[in-house]
Design a protein around this motif. Sequence first.
Motif, PDB file in Angstrom:
ATOM      1  N   ALA A 134       0.837  -1.209   0.000  1.00  0.00           N
ATOM      2  CA  ALA A 134       0.000   0.000   0.000  1.00  0.00           C
ATOM      3  C   ALA A 134       0.870   1.258   0.000  1.00  0.00           C
ATOM      4  CB  ALA A 134      -0.922  -0.005   1.213  1.00  0.00           C
ATOM      5  N   GLY A 135       1.972   1.224   0.739  1.00  0.00           N
ATOM      6  CA  GLY A 135       2.877   2.372   0.748  1.00  0.00           C
ATOM      7  C   GLY A 135       3.475   2.643  -0.620  1.00  0.00           C
ATOM      8  N   ALA A 136       3.849   1.569  -1.323  1.00  0.00           N
ATOM      9  CA  ALA A 136       4.421   1.729  -2.662  1.00  0.00           C
ATOM     10  C   ALA A 136       3.387   2.246  -3.642  1.00  0.00           C
ATOM     11  CB  ALA A 136       5.000   0.404  -3.150  1.00  0.00           C
ATOM     12  N   VAL A 137       2.205   1.664  -3.630  1.00  0.00           N
ATOM     13  CA  VAL A 137       1.149   2.102  -4.551  1.00  0.00           C
ATOM     14  C   VAL A 137       0.787   3.554  -4.280  1.00  0.00           C
ATOM     15  CG1 VAL A 137      -1.283   1.767  -5.170  1.00  0.00           C
ATOM     16  CG2 VAL A 137       0.233  -0.210  -4.984  1.00  0.00           C
ATOM     17  N   GLY A 138       0.659   3.911  -3.015  1.00  0.00           N
ATOM     18  CA  GLY A 138       0.323   5.288  -2.661  1.00  0.00           C
ATOM     19  C   GLY A 138       1.388   6.280  -3.090  1.00  0.00           C
ATOM     20  N   ALA A 139       2.642   5.954  -2.839  1.00  0.00           N
ATOM     21  CA  ALA A 139       3.733   6.863  -3.221  1.00  0.00           C
ATOM     22  C   ALA A 139       3.826   7.002  -4.733  1.00  0.00           C
ATOM     23  CB  ALA A 139       5.055   6.372  -2.647  1.00  0.00           C
ATOM     24  N   LEU A 140       3.676   5.897  -5.462  1.00  0.00           N
ATOM     25  CA  LEU A 140       3.701   5.972  -6.929  1.00  0.00           C
ATOM     26  C   LEU A 140       2.532   6.789  -7.465  1.00  0.00           C
ATOM     27  CD1 LEU A 140       4.774   2.329  -7.806  1.00  0.00           C
ATOM     28  CD2 LEU A 140       6.107   4.409  -8.188  1.00  0.00           C
ATOM     29  N   TYR A 141       1.370   6.629  -6.877  1.00  0.00           N
ATOM     30  CA  TYR A 141       0.182   7.381  -7.302  1.00  0.00           C
ATOM     31  C   TYR A 141       0.389   8.877  -7.081  1.00  0.00           C
ATOM     32  CZ  TYR A 141      -4.646   9.009  -7.436  1.00  0.00           C
ATOM     33  OH  TYR A 141      -5.793   9.699  -7.720  1.00  0.00           O
ATOM     34  N   ILE A 142       0.851   9.226  -5.892  1.00  0.00           N
ATOM     35  CA  ILE A 142       1.073  10.648  -5.584  1.00  0.00           C
ATOM     36  C   ILE A 142       2.190  11.214  -6.462  1.00  0.00           C
ATOM     37  CG2 ILE A 142       1.901  12.241  -3.801  1.00  0.00           C
ATOM     38  CD1 ILE A 142       0.413  10.428  -1.763  1.00  0.00           C
ATOM     39  N   GLY A 143       3.269  10.470  -6.638  1.00  0.00           N
ATOM     40  CA  GLY A 143       4.379  10.943  -7.468  1.00  0.00           C
ATOM     41  C   GLY A 143       3.978  11.148  -8.916  1.00  0.00           C
ATOM     42  N   LYS A 144       3.212  10.195  -9.465  1.00  0.00           N
ATOM     43  CA  LYS A 144       2.763  10.317 -10.852  1.00  0.00           C
ATOM     44  C   LYS A 144       1.828  11.513 -11.009  1.00  0.00           C
ATOM     45  CE  LYS A 144       0.814   7.564 -14.634  1.00  0.00           C
ATOM     46  NZ  LYS A 144       0.297   8.710 -15.323  1.00  0.00           N
ATOM     47  N   ASN A 145       0.918  11.700 -10.062  1.00  0.00           N
ATOM     48  CA  ASN A 145       0.014  12.848 -10.123  1.00  0.00           C
ATOM     49  C   ASN A 145       0.750  14.167  -9.963  1.00  0.00           C
ATOM     50  OD1 ASN A 145      -2.232  11.314 -10.627  1.00  0.00           O
ATOM     51  ND2 ASN A 145      -2.903  11.259  -8.499  1.00  0.00           N
ATOM     52  N   TYR A 146       1.782  14.179  -9.144  1.00  0.00           N
ATOM     53  CA  TYR A 146       2.583  15.387  -8.965  1.00  0.00           C
ATOM     54  C   TYR A 146       3.293  15.778 -10.265  1.00  0.00           C
ATOM     55  CZ  TYR A 146       6.238  18.510  -7.257  1.00  0.00           C
ATOM     56  OH  TYR A 146       7.090  19.571  -7.085  1.00  0.00           O
TER      57      TYR A 146
END
Length: 159
Positions: A134-146
């Motif tokens: 969940a931490g990886a998916v969340g960080a990738l999601y936020i990073g991609k959106n950023y």
Amino acid sequence: MATLVDKVNMVLTSSGMRPITRDNLLYYYAPIKGSLSYGVLSVQMFNPELFENFKFLVIPQYISLTNACLVNTISGTGLYLYSSRHLAQATPKEKFIYCTFGTVMFNLGSMLLWALGRTVAPENTVVRTMMGAAGAVGALYIGKNYVAYLDAHVRTVKA
């Protein structure tokens, strides 16, 4: 007669993926591989016991899983940032510096957070695995959106 590459490209495009070209390998498939490695790295950081006796076909035994995943995720993140629109006007030297900084901060910062998270996580393999994923998916999601946000707000410079 269609070559092997043509056949592979037909299968890829029919399944919604991009055809094999130099740019697609560098700026599309390498970041995907980096994302997968990022997920494995996060689970491994939370739950190193899962991978203790696991034998990998492509990783020599003298290279740790952490280092192999870290190399893949750093290269994938760096290539993803390098190809982003908000860095299109930067000089190659600036692009390299910004991409290196961004990928090192993202990946090593994530590893620090995972190491801290592991200290407070319960001693349960399933919970730790879920927290890592969940931490990886969340960080990738936020990073991609950023990065998408930065790219969307780039003004094109007229030469």
